[in-house]
Write a protein that holds these residues in place. Structure first.
Motif, PDB file in Angstrom:
ATOM      1  N   MET A  14     -27.093  42.608  23.359  1.00  0.00           N
ATOM      2  CA  MET A  14     -27.928  43.050  24.395  1.00  0.00           C
ATOM      3  C   MET A  14     -27.425  44.518  24.894  1.00  0.00           C
ATOM      4  SD  MET A  14     -28.802  41.341  28.175  1.00  0.00           S
ATOM      5  CE  MET A  14     -30.259  40.430  27.624  1.00  0.00           C
ATOM      6  N   PRO A  15     -28.102  45.358  24.839  1.00  0.00           N
ATOM      7  CA  PRO A  15     -27.611  46.838  25.085  1.00  0.00           C
ATOM      8  C   PRO A  15     -27.382  46.897  26.687  1.00  0.00           C
ATOM      9  CG  PRO A  15     -29.975  46.874  24.694  1.00  0.00           C
ATOM     10  CD  PRO A  15     -29.456  45.362  24.503  1.00  0.00           C
ATOM     11  N   PRO A  16     -26.555  47.822  27.345  1.00  0.00           N
ATOM     12  CA  PRO A  16     -26.503  48.069  28.771  1.00  0.00           C
ATOM     13  C   PRO A  16     -27.813  48.507  29.288  1.00  0.00           C
ATOM     14  CG  PRO A  16     -24.506  49.321  27.548  1.00  0.00           C
ATOM     15  CD  PRO A  16     -25.581  48.531  26.524  1.00  0.00           C
ATOM     16  N   LYS A  17     -27.919  48.180  30.602  1.00  0.00           N
ATOM     17  CA  LYS A  17     -29.041  48.501  31.448  1.00  0.00           C
ATOM     18  C   LYS A  17     -28.524  49.237  32.726  1.00  0.00           C
ATOM     19  CE  LYS A  17     -31.762  44.803  29.735  1.00  0.00           C
ATOM     20  NZ  LYS A  17     -32.951  43.806  30.160  1.00  0.00           N
ATOM     21  N   PRO A  18     -29.604  50.153  33.175  1.00  0.00           N
ATOM     22  CA  PRO A  18     -29.140  50.926  34.539  1.00  0.00           C
ATOM     23  C   PRO A  18     -29.089  49.805  35.508  1.00  0.00           C
ATOM     24  CG  PRO A  18     -30.915  51.835  33.435  1.00  0.00           C
ATOM     25  CD  PRO A  18     -30.553  50.882  32.539  1.00  0.00           C
ATOM     26  N   ALA A  19     -28.435  50.011  36.580  1.00  0.00           N
ATOM     27  CA  ALA A  19     -28.087  48.913  37.511  1.00  0.00           C
ATOM     28  C   ALA A  19     -27.641  49.582  38.945  1.00  0.00           C
ATOM     29  CB  ALA A  19     -27.021  47.979  37.176  1.00  0.00           C
ATOM     30  N   GLU A  20     -28.548  50.393  39.446  1.00  0.00           N
ATOM     31  CA  GLU A  20     -28.340  51.306  40.638  1.00  0.00           C
ATOM     32  C   GLU A  20     -28.465  50.448  41.669  1.00  0.00           C
ATOM     33  OE1 GLU A  20     -30.959  52.068  38.601  1.00  0.00           O
ATOM     34  OE2 GLU A  20     -29.965  53.583  37.266  1.00  0.00           O
ATOM     35  N   ARG A  21     -29.116  49.243  41.796  1.00  0.00           N
ATOM     36  CA  ARG A  21     -29.267  48.487  43.158  1.00  0.00           C
ATOM     37  C   ARG A  21     -28.273  47.561  43.166  1.00  0.00           C
ATOM     38  NH1 ARG A  21     -34.742  44.899  41.764  1.00  0.00           N
ATOM     39  NH2 ARG A  21     -33.135  43.474  42.631  1.00  0.00           N
ATOM     40  N   TRP A  22     -27.560  47.332  42.314  1.00  0.00           N
ATOM     41  CA  TRP A  22     -26.188  46.318  42.280  1.00  0.00           C
ATOM     42  C   TRP A  22     -24.914  47.146  42.466  1.00  0.00           C
ATOM     43  CZ3 TRP A  22     -28.670  41.874  42.817  1.00  0.00           C
ATOM     44  CH2 TRP A  22     -29.946  41.732  42.430  1.00  0.00           C
ATOM     45  N   PRO A  23     -24.276  46.530  43.232  1.00  0.00           N
ATOM     46  CA  PRO A  23     -22.838  47.190  43.378  1.00  0.00           C
ATOM     47  C   PRO A  23     -21.910  47.181  42.120  1.00  0.00           C
ATOM     48  CG  PRO A  23     -23.218  45.048  44.957  1.00  0.00           C
ATOM     49  CD  PRO A  23     -24.377  45.200  44.037  1.00  0.00           C
ATOM     50  N   ASP A  24     -21.192  48.296  42.300  1.00  0.00           N
ATOM     51  CA  ASP A  24     -20.156  48.396  41.179  1.00  0.00           C
ATOM     52  C   ASP A  24     -19.098  47.323  41.074  1.00  0.00           C
ATOM     53  OD1 ASP A  24     -21.214  50.458  39.422  1.00  0.00           O
ATOM     54  OD2 ASP A  24     -20.249  51.988  40.429  1.00  0.00           O
ATOM     55  N   ASP A  25     -18.772  46.963  40.016  1.00  0.00           N
ATOM     56  CA  ASP A  25     -17.709  45.991  39.890  1.00  0.00           C
ATOM     57  C   ASP A  25     -18.204  44.641  40.269  1.00  0.00           C
ATOM     58  OD1 ASP A  25     -15.922  48.092  38.895  1.00  0.00           O
ATOM     59  OD2 ASP A  25     -15.399  48.685  40.826  1.00  0.00           O
ATOM     60  N   LEU A  26     -19.115  44.183  40.067  1.00  0.00           N
ATOM     61  CA  LEU A  26     -19.982  42.969  40.352  1.00  0.00           C
ATOM     62  C   LEU A  26     -19.971  41.894  39.057  1.00  0.00           C
ATOM     63  CD1 LEU A  26     -21.169  40.871  42.342  1.00  0.00           C
ATOM     64  CD2 LEU A  26     -23.362  41.971  42.044  1.00  0.00           C
ATOM     65  N   ILE A  27     -19.441  40.838  39.062  1.00  0.00           N
ATOM     66  CA  ILE A  27     -19.478  39.950  37.798  1.00  0.00           C
ATOM     67  C   ILE A  27     -20.396  39.087  38.122  1.00  0.00           C
ATOM     68  CG2 ILE A  27     -18.278  38.546  36.311  1.00  0.00           C
ATOM     69  CD1 ILE A  27     -15.639  40.174  36.805  1.00  0.00           C
ATOM     70  N   LEU A  28     -21.458  38.740  37.365  1.00  0.00           N
ATOM     71  CA  LEU A  28     -22.471  37.677  37.359  1.00  0.00           C
ATOM     72  C   LEU A  28     -21.748  36.593  36.402  1.00  0.00           C
ATOM     73  CD1 LEU A  28     -25.263  36.624  38.413  1.00  0.00           C
ATOM     74  CD2 LEU A  28     -26.211  37.752  36.185  1.00  0.00           C
TER      75      LEU A  28
END
Length: 144
Positions: free
Chosen positions: A1-15
């Motif tokens: 799965m390629p990376p996706k933009p994640a502007e809405r989500w905080p950096d350094d966050l692990i799901l």
């Protein structure tokens, strides 16, 4: 799965999958080594479910963890190696990112498919200690 933009989500966050014992151990291992850099959210929480759906992941049947680094969501081996690569003493893991994803991800998928059988599953999500609690976003409303 390629990376996706994640502007809405905080950096350094692990799901992560909060009922997966392997995933919970992964979270504990990262917390023990990251100097407080990463924050965490279980896919079973409302925040985690919203994050998973935003990235096209099935919250009922998670097949990957995810991490947001520099405004980009990374998945599968990209996520695991991206986290490992910033931990003290694990910088060598960044070299593995040079291998093509089509080689790395099948190994990740094999572990992900068998994680409950190999490591177990809990009936409840991982419960952080009171000291760790501030690093978990499970109780926050998801970003709009």
């Amino acid at each position: 799965m390629p990376p996706k933009p994640a502007e809405r989500w905080p950096d350094d966050l692990i799901l992560f999958d909060g009922v997966c014992l392997f995933c919970s151990r992964w979270v504990r291992a990262v917390m023990a080594r990251d100097g407080g850099r990463f924050r965490f959210v279980s896919i079973q929480s409302p925040y985690g479910t919203a994050m998973a759906r935003a990235f096209g992941l099935d919250p009922q049947a998670p097949d990957t963890n995810a991490v947001v680094i520099d405004g980009t969501a990374r998945f599968k081996s990209d996520a695991a190696l991206g986290v490992l690569g910033v931990l003290p003493g694990w910088g060598w893991a960044n070299a593995l990112l040079r291998a093509p994803r089509f080689i790395r991800d099948p190994a990740y998928d094999l572990l992900a498919r068998n994680r409950y059988r190999l490591f177990g599953k809990s009936d409840v999500c991982f419960a952080p200690t009171p000291e760790q609690r501030a690093r978990f976003l499970d109780d926050l409303p998801p970003p709009v």
